[in-house]
Design a protein around this motif. Structure first.
Motif, mmCIF file in Angstrom:
data_model
loop_
_atom_site.group_PDB
_atom_site.id
_atom_site.type_symbol
_atom_site.label_atom_id
_atom_site.label_comp_id
_atom_site.label_asym_id
_atom_site.label_seq_id
_atom_site.Cartn_x
_atom_site.Cartn_y
_atom_site.Cartn_z
ATOM 1 N N THR A 523 -5.119 32.922 -28.390
ATOM 2 C CA THR A 523 -5.358 33.162 -26.957
ATOM 3 C C THR A 523 -5.216 31.863 -26.177
ATOM 4 O OG1 THR A 523 -6.859 34.990 -27.470
ATOM 5 C CG2 THR A 523 -7.029 34.010 -25.275
ATOM 6 N N LEU A 578 -6.569 36.810 -17.593
ATOM 7 C CA LEU A 578 -7.194 38.133 -17.545
ATOM 8 C C LEU A 578 -6.430 39.133 -18.401
ATOM 9 C CD1 LEU A 578 -8.110 38.327 -13.747
ATOM 10 C CD2 LEU A 578 -9.704 38.200 -15.677
ATOM 11 N N THR A 581 -6.904 38.281 -22.314
ATOM 12 C CA THR A 581 -8.254 38.504 -22.835
ATOM 13 C C THR A 581 -8.646 39.971 -22.791
ATOM 14 O OG1 THR A 581 -9.117 37.921 -20.637
ATOM 15 C CG2 THR A 581 -9.081 36.197 -22.316
ATOM 16 N N LEU A 582 -8.330 40.654 -21.676
ATOM 17 C CA LEU A 582 -8.656 42.081 -21.592
ATOM 18 C C LEU A 582 -7.843 42.883 -22.614
ATOM 19 C CD1 LEU A 582 -8.935 42.503 -17.711
ATOM 20 C CD2 LEU A 582 -10.793 42.333 -19.390
ATOM 21 N N ASP A 584 -6.905 41.659 -25.547
ATOM 22 C CA ASP A 584 -7.586 41.395 -26.817
ATOM 23 C C ASP A 584 -8.764 42.336 -27.013
ATOM 24 O OD1 ASP A 584 -5.857 39.340 -27.324
ATOM 25 O OD2 ASP A 584 -7.236 37.727 -26.780
ATOM 26 N N ILE A 585 -9.529 42.526 -25.930
ATOM 27 C CA ILE A 585 -10.766 43.307 -26.040
ATOM 28 C C ILE A 585 -10.492 44.798 -26.126
ATOM 29 C CG2 ILE A 585 -12.911 43.903 -24.836
ATOM 30 C CD1 ILE A 585 -12.822 41.057 -23.604
ATOM 31 N N PHE A 586 -9.697 45.323 -25.212
ATOM 32 C CA PHE A 586 -9.571 46.780 -25.091
ATOM 33 C C PHE A 586 -8.376 47.366 -25.853
ATOM 34 C CE2 PHE A 586 -11.869 45.427 -21.220
ATOM 35 C CZ PHE A 586 -13.030 46.150 -21.398
ATOM 36 N N PRO A 595 -18.114 39.236 -24.778
ATOM 37 C CA PRO A 595 -16.828 39.470 -24.085
ATOM 38 C C PRO A 595 -16.759 38.818 -22.703
ATOM 39 C CG PRO A 595 -17.686 41.500 -25.046
ATOM 40 C CD PRO A 595 -18.779 40.496 -25.147
ATOM 41 N N VAL A 599 -13.877 36.102 -21.497
ATOM 42 C CA VAL A 599 -12.954 36.234 -20.365
ATOM 43 C C VAL A 599 -13.114 35.051 -19.405
ATOM 44 C CG1 VAL A 599 -12.332 37.639 -18.360
ATOM 45 C CG2 VAL A 599 -12.894 38.741 -20.542
#
Length: 726
Positions: A523, A578, A581-582, A584-586, A595, A599
């Motif tokens: 990232t 944004l 990272t988003l 990666d998470i969702f 989380p 971000v």
């Protein structure tokens, strides 16, 4: 500030109103995210998918036999590998394995030789030999695959070792079980016999010493008795003399007691005399105090006489104390108390002498004696008189009876001594007979011990020989413990020895998969790449404002153009952070403990990276792009994002603390695994320093390098190789 935001506003409007620019910007926002997502997903769980790594297995083991039982460890190993799904095991011929490894069909091969079982079972032979597995690996196919296959081979080696140990231990413990049952039947007698022999063997040195001691003591006793017999006439004469001495002593004490009757009044008279002297001295002292000022010489003469009186009194008291202490051997409390009072009185008199000396010294030096010292002289004299009055009054009631009692006890003790000596004298004939018989018995004992000393060495050798043979049964523990061990469950014991230790894993800040563990690195790397792409495609230079009719626009200065364009690039960089990272998470479902911090920290490091890259390119142009690229390459290797920094060469370990990527990856790891605020805040602080440093560089060096970088870029464009055209 108005010019800065005017530049920023114009850039945003140009992006939104120009569809081509909008597409490019959207692509620039998404591209870094794709870079991170593809890498994270590709490395999601590499060590959990090793079944696709093909390893050829060739079993040529012909087996062996032990104790009449045939075994084939190669076949057992192949059966276990069939159940092992961690690696793609392929069971083929030797030719197929050799060809497959050379041409890349298999990453490695394992050959179990024909004599594998024979060498393993050679443990029971006098000259055991280690068995071998032939491991071949093609290292040019992949850098990581050989490490994975090597771990598989190590696992096989461990499986073989455990299986071998368990098999051998099964046989050994089975034999031990049979031996333990037989020993348990004969345990009572064997234990008793073993204990007796072992104890006797251990006591041989003590027995030898005891015999020698008895022999030496018997000889010494014989000589002693002989000497005592020779001294008996002397002993008898000594008792007679002692009786006479004690009798004389009794007569002496009786006379001393009578004399004490005269001494006691003498002591009392001495005390009375000393009291009278003290009372007279008080009058002396009063006269002296009157004469001190009127006639110092006469006063000094009286003081000398007064001092002599007190000194004489102290000597007389000392004689009384010495006399009382000389006969008070029984520590009579009354006498001790009387002596203590006399000592106290002597101390008071000595103090009085000191006061007199002080006054005499004052007269000799022509000084006036202080009222305080004169008062002390008077008061101390009164205390001495009072003390003597008390002793005189108490003497007849307590001191005299105590002295008489001590004398009475001394006479009684002497009477007892006389009685004891008389009894001793009457027992001398019996003592002579006893000594005579003891002397004869001692001679007989010495002869017997001599015979024992001659026979003992042969007995000692036989006992020691028997004990040495029995020692194998009880060398490390008692017989009960030996039988208990021998009769244990053979299968459980062999299983324990084959696997004596279990590893209990304690995972601190656990991360469930490799992809999540690598997400901080990829990232952060994508954000740097994103910033580098931005300055490569978008211009860092700002076009001046066009003049508008009726308006007098102020053209922006260099620092305003620098900050205005940075805000534009920063906006795109924040969007990049944004998106990645988003995603990666969702989308990837990366494991992240915090989380929100993940971000926000990504946005922060994107801000820092953008400032570093933008400052370099804005100030140095194409040279700045090259420097940003060099920093990217160095940070990939020296940030510790993939391998621990400690395993890298010394150069990378040295530059590691100097690179912003080090602290960016460290902070991202905190948000993924669990935040330690000491580390996290330190990373933020150092990144803030980088932000401020490159902001200063950009603002201060922009003007300095403007002409230099402008000429360089102009000449580079003339070459026709610049991406910006001519």
């Amino acid at each position: 500030m108005s010019n800065i935001f005017r530049i920023y506003k114009r850039d945003i409007i140009n992006i939104v109103t120009n569809w081509a620019a909008l597409i490019v910007i959207i692509a620039l926002i998404i591209l870094p995210a794709l870079y991170a997502w593809f890498n994270i997903k590709a490395l999601w769980n590499p060590y959990g998918n090793t079944s696709g790594i093909l390893v050829a297995v060739v079993n040529e083991d012909s087996g062996a036999s032990i104790n009449g039982e045939k075994i084939n460890i190669g076949n057992e190993l192949v059966q276990k590998l069939h159940k092992n799904k961690n690696i793609g095991w392929k069971f083929v011929s030797y030719e197929e394995a050799d060809y497959g490894v050379r041409y890349g069909k298999y990453y490695a091969s394992i050959v179990i030789p024909q004599n594998f079982s024979q060498k393993i079972t050679s443990l029971v032979n006098p000259n055991p030999k280690k068995a071998e597995l032939i491991y071949s690996v093609n290292e040019k196919l992949n850098a990581v695959a050989p490490k994975i296959t090597e771990s598989g081979v190590t696992r096989i080696q461990q499986e073989i070792t455990n299986a071998f140990v368990k098999t051998v231990d099964d046989v050994i413990f089975s034999v031990f079980n049979k031996l333990g049952v037989e020993l348990s039947k004969e345990k009572p007698f064997l234990k008793q016999f073993t204990d007796i022999i072992m104890d006797l063997d251990s006591r041989i040195p003590q027995i030898n010493k005891t015999v020698d001691d008895v022999y030496n003591q018997a000889e010494s006793l014989s000589g002693f008795i002989s000497k005592v017999q020779g001294q008996m006439p002397l002993i008898e004469d000594t008792i007679d003399r002692t009786q006479n001495v004690v009798s004389s002593g009794e007569n002496f004490l009786v006379r001393a007691r009578d004399a004490m009757t005269d001494v006691s009044p003498f002591i009392k008279s001495e005390l009375v005399s000393l009291r009278d002297i003290s009372q007279g001295s008080q009058g002396f002292a009063d006269n002296i105090m009157d004469l001190i000022d009127k006639n110092p010489e006469e006063a000094r003469s009286l003081l000398v006489k007064l001092k002599d009186r007190y000194a004489t009194s102290a000597v007389r008291l000392g004689n009384i104390i010495q006399f009382m202490d000389s006969f008070n051997k029984s520590d009579n409390k009354t006498i001790l108390n009387f002596s203590n009072k006399l000592n106290t009185l002597v101390s008071l008199i000595q103090n009085q002498v000191k006061y007199i000396d002080t006054i005499i010294t004052a007269i000799d030096s022509g000084r006036t004696s202080s009222i305080d010292i004169l008062n002390k002289l008077k008061e101390n004299g009164e205390s001495i008189t009072s003390f003597l009055n008390s002793l005189v009054n108490d003497y007849d009631g307590s001191i005299a009876p105590a002295v008489a009692g001590i004398m009475k006890e001394s006479i009684a003790a002497l009477n007892n001594a006389l009685a004891l000596l008389a009894n001793a004298k009457s027992s001398i004939p019996d003592a002579n007979n006893i000594l005579k018989n003891a002397f004869n018995d001692t001679k007989i004992t010495i002869d017997v011990i001599k015979n024992i000393k001659q026979v003992l060495p042969g007995v000692e050798n036989k006992i020691h020989d028997i004990a040495s043979k029995l020692k194998n049964l009880d060398s490390s523990s008692q017989l009960d413990e030996l039988i208990r061990i021998l009769t244990l469950d053979a299968e459980k014991e062999s299983e324990f020895i084959a696997n004596p230790v279990d590893i209990k894993m304690n995972r601190i800040y656990p991360i469930p998969n490799y992809g999540s563990a690598m997400s901080p690195f990829f990232t952060a790397l994508s954000l740097w790449v994103g910033g580098l792409i931005l300055v490569s495609i978008l211009s860092t230079e700002v076009i001046p404002f066009k003049k508008m009719a009726g308006k007098n626009l102020i053209q922006p200065k260099l620092h305003q153009m620098f900050l205005g364009r940075y805000l534009t690039l920063l906006t795109i960089a924040v969007c990049q952070a944004l998106v990645v990272t988003l995603g990666d998470i969702f989308m990837l479902k990366v494991y992240i403990v915090n989380p929100a911090a993940f971000v926000l920290f990504s946005i922060f490091i994107s801000t820092v990276f953008m400032m570093i890259i933008y400052s370099l390119v804005s100030v140095l142009g194409n040279v700045g792009k090259a420097l940003a690229m060099i920093l990217l390459v160095l940070q990939i290797s020296a940030s510790g994002g993939t391998f621990p920094i400690q395993v890298t060469p010394k150069f990378f370990q040295v530059i590691n603390p100097l690179l912003p990527f080090t602290y960016a990856v460290s902070g991202m790891r905190e948000t993924v695994g669990g935040i330690l605020w000491g580390i996290f805040l330190k990373d933020i602080f150092i990144l803030c320093l980088y932000l401020i440093l490159f902001l200063i560089i950009g603002l201060s060096w922009k003007k300095i390098f403007k002409n230099i970088s402008g000429k360089f870029n102009k000449e580079f464009k003339k070459s026709g190789l610049s991406s910006e055209g001519n």
